[in-house]
Design a protein around this motif. Structure first.
Motif, mmCIF file in Angstrom:
data_model
loop_
_atom_site.group_PDB
_atom_site.id
_atom_site.type_symbol
_atom_site.label_atom_id
_atom_site.label_comp_id
_atom_site.label_asym_id
_atom_site.label_seq_id
_atom_site.Cartn_x
_atom_site.Cartn_y
_atom_site.Cartn_z
ATOM 1 N N GLU A 1 -3.062 0.350 -3.828
ATOM 2 C CA GLU A 1 -3.444 1.694 -4.267
ATOM 3 C C GLU A 1 -4.809 1.704 -4.961
ATOM 4 O O GLU A 1 -5.573 2.649 -4.811
ATOM 5 C CB GLU A 1 -2.374 2.294 -5.186
ATOM 6 C CG GLU A 1 -1.077 2.661 -4.463
ATOM 7 C CD GLU A 1 -1.248 3.688 -3.342
ATOM 8 O OE1 GLU A 1 -2.323 4.300 -3.220
ATOM 9 O OE2 GLU A 1 -0.297 3.853 -2.557
ATOM 10 N N HIS B 1 -5.011 4.039 4.145
ATOM 11 C CA HIS B 1 -3.714 3.351 4.118
ATOM 12 C C HIS B 1 -3.255 2.930 5.523
ATOM 13 O O HIS B 1 -2.361 2.100 5.643
ATOM 14 C CB HIS B 1 -2.643 4.257 3.505
ATOM 15 C CG HIS B 1 -2.596 4.240 2.006
ATOM 16 N ND1 HIS B 1 -2.680 3.084 1.261
ATOM 17 C CD2 HIS B 1 -2.434 5.248 1.109
ATOM 18 C CE1 HIS B 1 -2.575 3.388 -0.035
ATOM 19 N NE2 HIS B 1 -2.434 4.691 -0.149
ATOM 20 N N TYR C 1 -3.394 2.875 -10.022
ATOM 21 C CA TYR C 1 -4.359 3.594 -9.176
ATOM 22 C C TYR C 1 -5.749 3.531 -9.823
ATOM 23 O O TYR C 1 -6.690 2.996 -9.257
ATOM 24 C CB TYR C 1 -3.978 5.069 -9.030
ATOM 25 C CG TYR C 1 -2.882 5.354 -8.036
ATOM 26 C CD1 TYR C 1 -3.190 5.754 -6.740
ATOM 27 C CD2 TYR C 1 -1.549 5.241 -8.395
ATOM 28 C CE1 TYR C 1 -2.195 6.041 -5.828
ATOM 29 C CE2 TYR C 1 -0.546 5.523 -7.487
ATOM 30 C CZ TYR C 1 -0.875 5.925 -6.205
ATOM 31 O OH TYR C 1 0.111 6.200 -5.302
ATOM 32 N N GLU D 1 1.380 8.383 3.050
ATOM 33 C CA GLU D 1 0.865 7.745 4.255
ATOM 34 C C GLU D 1 1.980 7.361 5.213
ATOM 35 O O GLU D 1 3.060 6.964 4.778
ATOM 36 C CB GLU D 1 0.057 6.500 3.863
ATOM 37 C CG GLU D 1 0.851 5.378 3.196
ATOM 38 C CD GLU D 1 1.058 5.542 1.694
ATOM 39 O OE1 GLU D 1 0.733 6.607 1.158
ATOM 40 O OE2 GLU D 1 1.563 4.589 1.058
ATOM 41 N N HIS E 1 -8.152 8.870 1.586
ATOM 42 C CA HIS E 1 -7.240 7.938 0.922
ATOM 43 C C HIS E 1 -6.061 7.598 1.840
ATOM 44 O O HIS E 1 -5.763 6.425 2.082
ATOM 45 C CB HIS E 1 -6.734 8.570 -0.378
ATOM 46 C CG HIS E 1 -5.817 7.704 -1.171
ATOM 47 N ND1 HIS E 1 -6.228 6.988 -2.267
ATOM 48 C CD2 HIS E 1 -4.500 7.418 -1.022
ATOM 49 C CE1 HIS E 1 -5.205 6.304 -2.756
ATOM 50 N NE2 HIS E 1 -4.138 6.553 -2.018
#
Ligand SMILES: [Zn+2]
Length: 588
Positions: free
Chosen positions: A311, A281, A381, A242, A277
């Protein structure tokens, strides 16, 4: 202003050539350095080790320099402008460093732009020169660095307000495919490099819906003018990193194809989840972030116990956003959630290491996993995502939701660039849901405790079913399994026999003496291959024994193995009452 010129004339040697100009260097000798790590990937990578040539000049005269450490140079005092020339070896086929060959180029600022100490806060200008190499003639450049004087191809000059900004806009080079779309009136691009058969229209409309769903959740679009998904298309590579107005992605080419049916192929859903995902972020880690990262200290490890939040929550939401945007159906969403539940809860390591500790030690454990990781560490995660799911349900019981908590943290901290600590997150949970939920979550984060979701999900029209994971790969599976015994080792087909990849502590394989990297040759006297092993697993009962033959260090070993019953640690949510589900039903 610090000026850099980036040249790509030597793709055959994988070199980026950089010239850097410092108009008024430090009087007592200018110090230059490269970061040791890149934000978002918590591992010391020592990017400076890839600099293979280095020269400093002032008004035509070559200057001497000394190395202060592995990442730092000090140039002899100079009276005029400094010109630094250096060459960066770029052959890291990931999205964390730099790469250059005839197929494509990729550069993170942390790999290619030296920082001039004392000048980190002044504007930094980058001129990217089109290559003199004939094989690179049709190349273009894609980056979200702010263009200054750029051509249509993207070559030209760019400007960043400071060094921190300069290194947060990766640059992609090559014959690019750009897929443009608008989300909440803001231009977005999916940029692809590498051979592909991308379903461009599906990708544009699905990504737009996912981005808009996230804007709605957080209540606003982040402060970027446009956003790029910079994607390197490969055969099997997968990953993302990210950045503040872009993300660098790597994906298998098949994952860009929607497929010919009405429903998207699972690989395509996987790619969209990755995009979702990294986009999530934008808020959760790039703007709302731990105090420890304000500012980033890139010279050495920067410890935070909060990665389970940044995460884990992001992993819970990535596919949830696809479902809420109407891009995937409930079945596809639950299938991903089931994999997360299984991965997050079944490993012995998940009850051996606390999530906060796993976050804190990411540098040496999560990012440097050895064959025993499954037994030793907690995956922040997967287990973090399970905790996010658990917290979301707990908040729903209080007529609130994890969405509310995110918006609260965004309003109070993210928006005002105030960093979080674990206590700040816990305090907001307590304010929203009361003391008992806070204490519950605090214990689940700071102690290596199992997260018990069985009873909780039943309030929401769901039932948790347990079965065995795949007996050869140990991966989560949606297929029912009928084997009577299990080995407890992940196996992969080898040239002869099966390679042992990891062994679960306390399993039949472990007690028989099998270890990671052994080659399993035979079980019960039969040659070890996937179909033969599955047959054996159907024909023994727990407590019975047989022989195993395997190779270690080129020695053939024979041991007795006592079979165990399969562990029922493959988790699957079954919908018992769809009207009680905790997630908004998408309006498609
Ligand atoms: Zn992430």
């Amino acid at each position: 202003m610090i000026q850099y010129t980036l040249r790509l004339d030597q793709p055959q040697h994988h070199y980026f050539d950089v010239t850097m100009q410092i108009p008024s260097p430090a009087k007592d000798g200018q110090i230059l350095y490269l970061p040791a790590w890149i934000p978002g990937s918590y591992m010391i990578r020592d990017f400076a080790k890839h600099i293979v040539e280095f020269e400093a000049r002032c008004e035509g005269k070559t200057l001497t320099y000394e190395r202060l450490d592995k990442s730092t140079w000090k140039i002899e005092p100079a009276t005029g402008p400094l010109v630094i020339q250096y060459r960066v070896y770029a052959f890291d086929a990931s999205i964390r460093a730099a790469y250059l060959d005839f197929n494509y180029g990729f550069a993170n600022g942390t790999s290619v732009f030296l920082a001039a100490k004392g000048f980190e806060q002044v504007p930094q200008q980058v001129s990217i020169e089109s290559s003199s190499h004939p094989s690179l003639a049709g190349w273009q450049v894609a980056t979200t660095l702010q263009g200054h004087t750029t051509k249509d191809t993207g070559f030209g000059s760019y400007i960043a307000a400071n060094y921190d900004e300069l290194i947060d806009h990766p640059i992609l080079f090559g014959e690019l495919t750009s897929i443009h779309f608008i989300a909440s009136n803001r231009p977005h691009r999916l940029v692809l490099v590498g051979k592909h058969y991308a379903s461009k229209e599906h990708l544009a409309s699905d990504l737009a819906r996912i981005c808009e769903e996230q804007h709605q959740l957080w209540g606003e679009v982040p402060d970027f003018k446009r956003y790029d998904f910079l994607t390197i298309v490969t055969q099997n590579g997968f990953g993302g990193l990210e950045h503040r107005s872009s993300t660098a992605l790597m994906c298998p080419r098949g994952s860009l194809e929607f497929g010919s049916g009405d429903l998207p192929r699972p690989e395509y859903v996987e790619f969209l989840s990755l995009c979702s995902h990294e986009y999530f972020h934008n808020w959760n880690i790039k703007r709302l972030k731990p105090q420890a990262f304000i500012p980033y200290q890139l010279g050495s490890e920067s410890y935070t116990p909060e990665l389970w939040w940044y995460e884990g929550v992001t992993s819970y939401y990535d596919v949830l956003m696809l479902y809420r945007a109407g891009v995937v159906n409930l079945e596809a969403f639950l299938s991903r959630l089931n994999q997360t539940l299984t991965r997050g809860l079944r490993e012995p390591g998940s009850t051996r290491q606390a999530l906060s500790e796993s976050s804190f030690l990411a540098w040496t454990t999560f990012y440097q996993q050895n064959e025993n990781a499954v037994n030793a560490i907690s995956n922040y995660y997967a287990k973090g995502a399970v905790l996010a799911f658990y917290l979301d349900l707990k908040l729903h019981l209080q007529h609130s939701s994890l969405d509310d908590l995110l918006r609260l943290l965004w309003e109070k901290y993210g928006k005002n660039s105030k960093g979080t600590t674990m206590n700040i997150i816990f305090n907001e949970i307590e304010k929203l849901a009361g003391k008992s939920v806070f204490q519950d979550i605090e214990a689940l984060v700071t102690q290596p405790t199992q997260i018990k979701v069985d009873e909780l999900v039943e309030h929401f029209g769901l039932k948790l079913q347990r079965s065995a994971t795949h007996p050869i790969t140990l991966q989560p599976t949606s297929e029912p399994r009928f084997e009577k015994v299990e080995l407890g080792a992940a196996l992969k087909e080898a040239h002869i026999g099966m390679e042992v990849q990891r062994v679960i502590e306390g399993s039949a394989a472990a007690f028989a003496g099998l270890s990671a990297k052994d080659t399993l040759i035979a079980i019960d006297g039969l040659q070890a291959n996937a179909s033969q092993i599955l047959r054996v697993l159907m024909n023994f009962t727990p407590g019975e024994t047989c022989t195993v033959h395997f190779m270690r260090d080129q020695r053939l070993l024979e041991r007795e193995l006592t079979w165990q019953a399969p562990r029922m640690d493959n988790l699957r949510l079954e919908v018992t009452n769809a009207s009680h589900l905790p997630w908004h039903t998408p309006q498609v």
